[in-house]
Design a protein around this motif. Structure first.
Motif, PDB file in Angstrom:
ATOM      1  N   MET A  19      -7.500   4.192  -3.686  1.00 40.58           N
ATOM      2  CA  MET A  19      -8.332   4.399  -2.681  1.00 40.58           C
ATOM      3  C   MET A  19      -8.244   6.025  -2.252  1.00 40.58           C
ATOM      4  O   MET A  19      -6.838   6.558  -2.300  1.00 40.58           O
ATOM      5  CB  MET A  19      -8.208   3.701  -1.356  1.00 40.58           C
ATOM      6  CG  MET A  19      -8.309   2.177  -1.738  1.00 40.58           C
ATOM      7  SD  MET A  19      -7.870   1.247  -0.267  1.00 40.58           S
ATOM      8  CE  MET A  19      -8.554  -0.550  -0.868  1.00 40.58           C
ATOM      9  N   PRO A  20      -9.128   6.557  -1.802  1.00 38.17           N
ATOM     10  CA  PRO A  20      -8.896   7.818  -1.091  1.00 38.17           C
ATOM     11  C   PRO A  20      -7.863   7.965   0.103  1.00 38.17           C
ATOM     12  O   PRO A  20      -7.124   8.828   0.144  1.00 38.17           O
ATOM     13  CB  PRO A  20     -10.264   8.244  -0.686  1.00 38.17           C
ATOM     14  CG  PRO A  20     -11.264   7.630  -1.241  1.00 38.17           C
ATOM     15  CD  PRO A  20     -10.711   6.561  -1.680  1.00 38.17           C
ATOM     16  N   ASP A  21      -7.904   6.883   0.888  1.00 37.64           N
ATOM     17  CA  ASP A  21      -7.127   6.758   1.832  1.00 37.64           C
ATOM     18  C   ASP A  21      -6.950   5.416   2.330  1.00 37.64           C
ATOM     19  O   ASP A  21      -7.931   4.339   2.184  1.00 37.64           O
ATOM     20  CB  ASP A  21      -7.476   7.703   3.215  1.00 37.64           C
ATOM     21  CG  ASP A  21      -8.904   7.672   3.762  1.00 37.64           C
ATOM     22  OD1 ASP A  21      -9.170   6.505   4.060  1.00 37.64           O
ATOM     23  OD2 ASP A  21      -9.375   8.552   3.555  1.00 37.64           O
ATOM     24  N   ILE A  22      -6.208   4.826   3.506  1.00 37.22           N
ATOM     25  CA  ILE A  22      -6.139   3.495   3.924  1.00 37.22           C
ATOM     26  C   ILE A  22      -7.393   3.235   4.567  1.00 37.22           C
ATOM     27  O   ILE A  22      -7.712   1.964   5.037  1.00 37.22           O
ATOM     28  CB  ILE A  22      -4.800   3.312   4.731  1.00 37.22           C
ATOM     29  CG1 ILE A  22      -4.724   4.414   5.718  1.00 37.22           C
ATOM     30  CG2 ILE A  22      -3.558   3.466   3.845  1.00 37.22           C
ATOM     31  CD1 ILE A  22      -3.642   4.216   6.936  1.00 37.22           C
ATOM     32  N   VAL A  39       0.949  -1.067   0.011  1.00 37.76           N
ATOM     33  CA  VAL A  39       0.028  -0.020  -0.187  1.00 37.76           C
ATOM     34  C   VAL A  39       0.905   1.118   0.048  1.00 37.76           C
ATOM     35  O   VAL A  39       1.507   1.367   0.785  1.00 37.76           O
ATOM     36  CB  VAL A  39      -0.931   0.096   1.309  1.00 37.76           C
ATOM     37  CG1 VAL A  39      -2.123   1.332   1.161  1.00 37.76           C
ATOM     38  CG2 VAL A  39      -1.621  -1.292   1.485  1.00 37.76           C
ATOM     39  N   GLY A  40       0.778   1.862  -1.074  1.00 33.21           N
ATOM     40  CA  GLY A  40       1.561   3.379  -0.970  1.00 33.21           C
ATOM     41  C   GLY A  40       0.899   4.346  -1.844  1.00 33.21           C
ATOM     42  O   GLY A  40       0.012   4.456  -2.546  1.00 33.21           O
ATOM     43  N   LEU A  68      -9.285   0.557   3.212  1.00 36.26           N
ATOM     44  CA  LEU A  68      -8.615  -0.905   2.885  1.00 36.26           C
ATOM     45  C   LEU A  68      -9.167  -2.212   3.472  1.00 36.26           C
ATOM     46  O   LEU A  68      -9.296  -3.210   2.786  1.00 36.26           O
ATOM     47  CB  LEU A  68      -7.137  -0.658   3.299  1.00 36.26           C
ATOM     48  CG  LEU A  68      -6.074  -2.091   3.290  1.00 36.26           C
ATOM     49  CD1 LEU A  68      -5.810  -2.377   1.799  1.00 36.26           C
ATOM     50  CD2 LEU A  68      -4.981  -1.813   3.821  1.00 36.26           C
ATOM     51  N   PRO A  69      -9.769  -2.171   4.670  1.00 38.02           N
ATOM     52  CA  PRO A  69     -10.525  -3.391   5.220  1.00 38.02           C
ATOM     53  C   PRO A  69     -11.573  -3.810   4.332  1.00 38.02           C
ATOM     54  O   PRO A  69     -11.598  -5.110   4.163  1.00 38.02           O
ATOM     55  CB  PRO A  69     -10.980  -2.798   6.599  1.00 38.02           C
ATOM     56  CG  PRO A  69     -10.084  -1.639   7.107  1.00 38.02           C
ATOM     57  CD  PRO A  69      -9.832  -1.009   5.632  1.00 38.02           C
ATOM     58  N   ASP A  70     -12.438  -3.081   3.861  1.00 37.98           N
ATOM     59  CA  ASP A  70     -13.535  -3.625   2.923  1.00 37.98           C
ATOM     60  C   ASP A  70     -12.892  -3.954   1.648  1.00 37.98           C
ATOM     61  O   ASP A  70     -13.454  -5.093   1.136  1.00 37.98           O
ATOM     62  CB  ASP A  70     -14.501  -2.316   2.789  1.00 37.98           C
ATOM     63  CG  ASP A  70     -15.327  -1.781   3.660  1.00 37.98           C
ATOM     64  OD1 ASP A  70     -15.476  -2.478   4.844  1.00 37.98           O
ATOM     65  OD2 ASP A  70     -15.783  -0.681   3.792  1.00 37.98           O
TER      66      ASP A  70
END
Length: 230
Positions: free
Chosen positions: A218-221, A180-181, A224-226
């Motif tokens: 993604m807009p932000d981390i 993730v970056g 991530l979970p979804d």
């Protein structure tokens, strides 16, 4: 079932919002290195691609995704007579006290990922010293199983070796790890390592920069979970 067994995060622009953290810090560093002289500040800002008026890095800045050493070498071009090693040390020590702005509340996010059995790591082109100082300051160092900087002996992004060091240390197949970056460096490294790649927009890059290299942007981390369960 989760699509991964491990998540490896970049630090700056990913765990921490880039501009709210590093653009603020950079203005103070430029002033310190220039000893307050406006002409020298302008010269440093020019080589760093930093907008002094807006107090933010431009997307073209070579410092954004570079290592601490590369940043020192860049700034050194505007400071003839100053040793790169001295600039590098100044950056390392001052960066450890940067005003951190987490991209999202980190502890609950990381706790939730760990509760799913995911192994978590950080690989940054910052120093390992800086990375651990920032994660400690944010109260989340203990949530990570692996923390590495460009100087930890595995190399730097965009090479895949430091990412593969995480997979190896955790006993994971690279294909079951998500990198993730916020920069092309992060995602190029992830692709080269055979990992899944997630881009986030809390750095200086826009979606068009990251989309060709990412499985998802993604807009932000916090999203991530979804995605991991999709």
């Amino acid at each position: 079932m989760s699509r991964a067994d491990g998540v490896l995060f970049d630090k700056d622009g990913t765990l921490f919002d880039f501009h709210a953290t590093w653009s603020v810090w950079a203005h103070e560093v430029i002033r310190d290195l220039a000893e307050g002289e406006a002409e020298v500040m302008a010269r440093i800002a020019e080589v760093a691609h930093y907008d002094l008026a807006a107090r933010c890095f431009r997307p073209t800045s070579p410092i954004v995704a570079g290592t601490n050493r590369e940043a020192a070498e860049c700034l050194g071009r505007a400071l003839p007579g100053r040793l790169v090693e001295d600039i590098e040390t100044h950056l390392m020590l001052s960066a450890a006290g940067a005003p951190l702005a987490p991209a999202v509340p980190l502890a609950p996010l990381l706790e939730g990922l760990a509760a799913r059995g995911l192994r978590l790591g950080v690989m940054t082109n910052d120093t390992e010293y800086g990375a651990k100082a920032h994660l400690t300051s944010a109260g989340v160092l203990g949530h990570f199983d692996f923390v590495a900087g460009f100087d930890s002996g595995h190399g730097a992004k965009p090479a895949p070796r430091p990412l593969l060091a995480f997979a190896r240390a955790m006993g994971l197949e690279p294909a079951r790890v998500v990198m993730v970056g916020d920069s092309a460096h992060d995602l190029i490294a992830g692709r080269a390592a055979g990992m899944q790649t997630v881009g986030v927009l809390t750095g200086t890059a826009v979606e068009a920069d990251l989309a060709p290299l990412a499985d998802v942007v993604m807009p932000d981390i916090g999203h991530l979970p979804d995605w991991l369960l999709a």
